[in-house]
Structure formats: C-alpha cells, structure tokens
Design a protein around this motif. Structure first.
Motif, short mmCIF file in Angstrom:
data_model
loop_
_atom_site.label_atom_id
_atom_site.label_comp_id
_atom_site.label_asym_id
_atom_site.label_seq_id
_atom_site.Cartn_x
_atom_site.Cartn_y
_atom_site.Cartn_z
N ASP A 1 -11.67 -0.98 6.70
CA ASP A 1 -11.30 0.13 7.58
C ASP A 1 -10.71 1.34 6.85
O ASP A 1 -10.14 2.22 7.48
CB ASP A 1 -10.32 -0.35 8.64
N GLY A 2 -10.84 1.41 5.53
CA GLY A 2 -10.28 2.53 4.78
C GLY A 2 -11.33 3.18 3.90
O GLY A 2 -12.48 2.77 3.87
N ASP A 3 -10.94 4.20 3.16
CA ASP A 3 -11.82 4.91 2.25
C ASP A 3 -11.48 4.51 0.81
O ASP A 3 -10.49 4.97 0.25
CB ASP A 3 -11.68 6.42 2.44
N ILE A 4 -12.29 3.65 0.23
CA ILE A 4 -12.04 3.10 -1.10
C ILE A 4 -12.03 4.20 -2.16
O ILE A 4 -11.20 4.19 -3.08
CB ILE A 4 -13.09 2.02 -1.43
N VAL B 1 3.33 -1.40 1.34
CA VAL B 1 3.10 -0.58 2.53
C VAL B 1 3.35 0.87 2.16
O VAL B 1 4.42 1.22 1.65
CB VAL B 1 4.02 -1.01 3.69
N VAL B 2 2.35 1.70 2.39
CA VAL B 2 2.41 3.13 2.11
C VAL B 2 2.38 3.85 3.46
O VAL B 2 1.46 3.63 4.25
CB VAL B 2 1.22 3.57 1.24
N TYR B 3 3.38 4.69 3.70
CA TYR B 3 3.45 5.39 4.98
C TYR B 3 2.87 6.79 4.85
O TYR B 3 3.10 7.49 3.87
CB TYR B 3 4.90 5.47 5.45
N LYS B 4 2.09 7.20 5.84
CA LYS B 4 1.49 8.53 5.86
C LYS B 4 2.38 9.53 6.59
O LYS B 4 2.48 10.68 6.19
CB LYS B 4 0.12 8.49 6.54
N ASP C 1 -8.85 -11.70 -9.29
CA ASP C 1 -9.50 -11.18 -8.09
C ASP C 1 -8.60 -11.25 -6.86
O ASP C 1 -7.84 -12.21 -6.67
CB ASP C 1 -10.79 -11.96 -7.82
N ASP C 2 -8.72 -10.22 -6.01
CA ASP C 2 -8.04 -10.15 -4.71
C ASP C 2 -6.57 -10.53 -4.80
O ASP C 2 -6.08 -11.38 -4.06
CB ASP C 2 -8.75 -11.05 -3.70
N CYS C 3 -5.84 -9.89 -5.70
CA CYS C 3 -4.48 -10.30 -5.98
C CYS C 3 -3.42 -9.43 -5.32
O CYS C 3 -2.26 -9.81 -5.27
CB CYS C 3 -4.24 -10.34 -7.50
N PHE C 4 -3.77 -8.24 -4.82
CA PHE C 4 -2.77 -7.33 -4.28
C PHE C 4 -3.34 -6.61 -3.07
O PHE C 4 -4.50 -6.19 -3.06
CB PHE C 4 -2.35 -6.32 -5.35
N THR C 5 -2.50 -6.46 -2.04
CA THR C 5 -2.91 -5.78 -0.80
C THR C 5 -2.11 -4.50 -0.63
O THR C 5 -0.89 -4.51 -0.77
CB THR C 5 -2.67 -6.69 0.42
N ILE C 6 -2.80 -3.42 -0.33
CA ILE C 6 -2.15 -2.14 -0.02
C ILE C 6 -2.44 -1.82 1.43
O ILE C 6 -3.60 -1.80 1.86
CB ILE C 6 -2.68 -1.01 -0.93
N ILE C 7 -1.38 -1.60 2.19
CA ILE C 7 -1.49 -1.30 3.61
C ILE C 7 -1.02 0.13 3.82
O ILE C 7 0.15 0.45 3.56
CB ILE C 7 -0.65 -2.26 4.46
N VAL C 8 -1.91 1.00 4.24
CA VAL C 8 -1.57 2.39 4.49
C VAL C 8 -1.42 2.56 5.99
O VAL C 8 -2.35 2.34 6.75
CB VAL C 8 -2.65 3.36 3.94
N LYS C 9 -0.20 2.93 6.40
CA LYS C 9 0.10 3.09 7.85
C LYS C 9 0.32 4.54 8.18
O LYS C 9 0.91 5.28 7.46
CB LYS C 9 1.38 2.33 8.20
N GLY D 1 -5.37 2.20 6.52
CA GLY D 1 -6.23 1.04 6.40
C GLY D 1 -5.60 -0.02 5.53
O GLY D 1 -4.48 0.13 5.04
N ARG D 2 -6.34 -1.09 5.34
CA ARG D 2 -5.88 -2.22 4.53
C ARG D 2 -6.84 -2.36 3.35
O ARG D 2 -8.06 -2.43 3.55
CB ARG D 2 -5.89 -3.48 5.40
#
Length: 178
Positions: free
Chosen positions: A123-126, A40-43, A170-178, A152-153
């Motif tokens: 929902d994010g900017d890759i 989780v990355v906080y803005k 593949d698809d091994c890590f999730t980054i959630i930017v809040k 985004g996620r």
C-alpha cells in the motif's frame, strides 16, 4: 634411512597444506534480528512553537511546604517553569531523522557494511522510500524527518558485506508511515 623418509613425509604434508587458498575474514548473519523490528514515521507533525509556562509539579511542592532550595535538592529536574509545545517541534527544528535500532547477531571481520537489498509494500510507494532511506553498517535505518514517502507499511531486506563475504537478511525490518 627411516629418519630421512619420515622427514620427507613431514615436509610433503606441510607443503600440501600450505598450498590451499586461505579465505579472508568471515561473516555470520544466521541469527541476525532487530530487538525493535519496526519504526513508525509520522507524516502529520505537530510543530507548534513551545511557550514557557508555570510548572504545576513545582507549584505542588511549594504548596506542600517545601522551599525552592529544598525542591532543587530533593527533586532534581523540577523547575519553576516548563516549555510546552508541539511534540514534533524540536525534531523538525533540529532536523532529527527517524531512526531504528541497530541489528543484533551480525558478526564478522570489520568493517561490515550494509545496504538495502529490497523493499516490499502492498500500500505504499517503494521508489519514494528508496530515494530517502539510508542504512549504516550496524543496521541502523534512517529516514529524514521531512520526506515525501506516502503512508503505508514497508518491509525491508538488507545485505551485509565485508571483504570476501556477502549475506542477506530478508524481511527483517518494518517501516510504518502514518
């Protein structure tokens, strides 16, 4: 004659087995995964500068009859004052990046390198995440504390490689930017 024939068979079999090309090293990723598979990355960072205040826990021990020397001896780490400030002040002050854990289950001939294979998001900017994300050989993913990645996620896929081998996770890590 039989001895010569047996000797020739042994020599021919040794020559045939030595003519095959030997593979260099190995790389196994079938069981690769993260024990903590998200970050989780906080803005909106709380960077309120810390101020020194009296420690209520220390005062409580004094009220119970402990002397300052006894508090130091029986309760290490309890000091007369504490610094209270924003929860992200020291992260920003020290420029400490957001980091994930290392991946488990990747085995192979060292050194093993890693790179981002792909990033997915609905929902994010890759592109903005790709500009600032970094991954190390042990799979640790790092994002700078100050970044322009929108909320985004994001789902990350990695490629691991070493001399002679390359395998994807593949698809091994999730980054959630809040």
């Amino acid at each position: 004659m039989k001895n010569i024939l047996a000797f020739m068979i042994v020599i021919i079999s040794l020559v045939e087995t030595s003519c095959h090309e030997v593979e260099i090293g190995y790389l196994v990723t079938e069981y690769a995964s993260y024990s903590l598979d998200s970050l989780v990355v906080y803005k909106d960072l709380d960077t309120t500068e810390p101020v020194e205040q009296a420690n209520p826990e220390y005062q409580q021990y004094l009220n119970w009859g402990y002397t300052p020397e006894q508090i130091m001896m029986y309760f290490p780490g309890v000091y007369p004052t504490v610094w209270i400030g924003g929860k992200d002040y020291f992260r920003v002050y020290n420029n400490q990046p957001w980091t994930g854990t290392s991946i488990e289950g990747v085995q192979g001939t060292q050194p093993i390198f890693a790179r981002i294979k792909s990033i997915k998001s609905s929902d994010g900017d890759i592109n903005k995440l790709q500009d600032c994300i970094q991954v190390y050989g042990n799979g640790v993913i790092e994002i700078p504390v100050i970044n322009n990645v929108p909320k985004g996620r994001y789902l990350v896929s990695l490629t691991f490689w070493n001399e002679g081998w390359s395998k994807d996770v593949d698809d091994c890590f999730t980054i959630i930017v809040k």
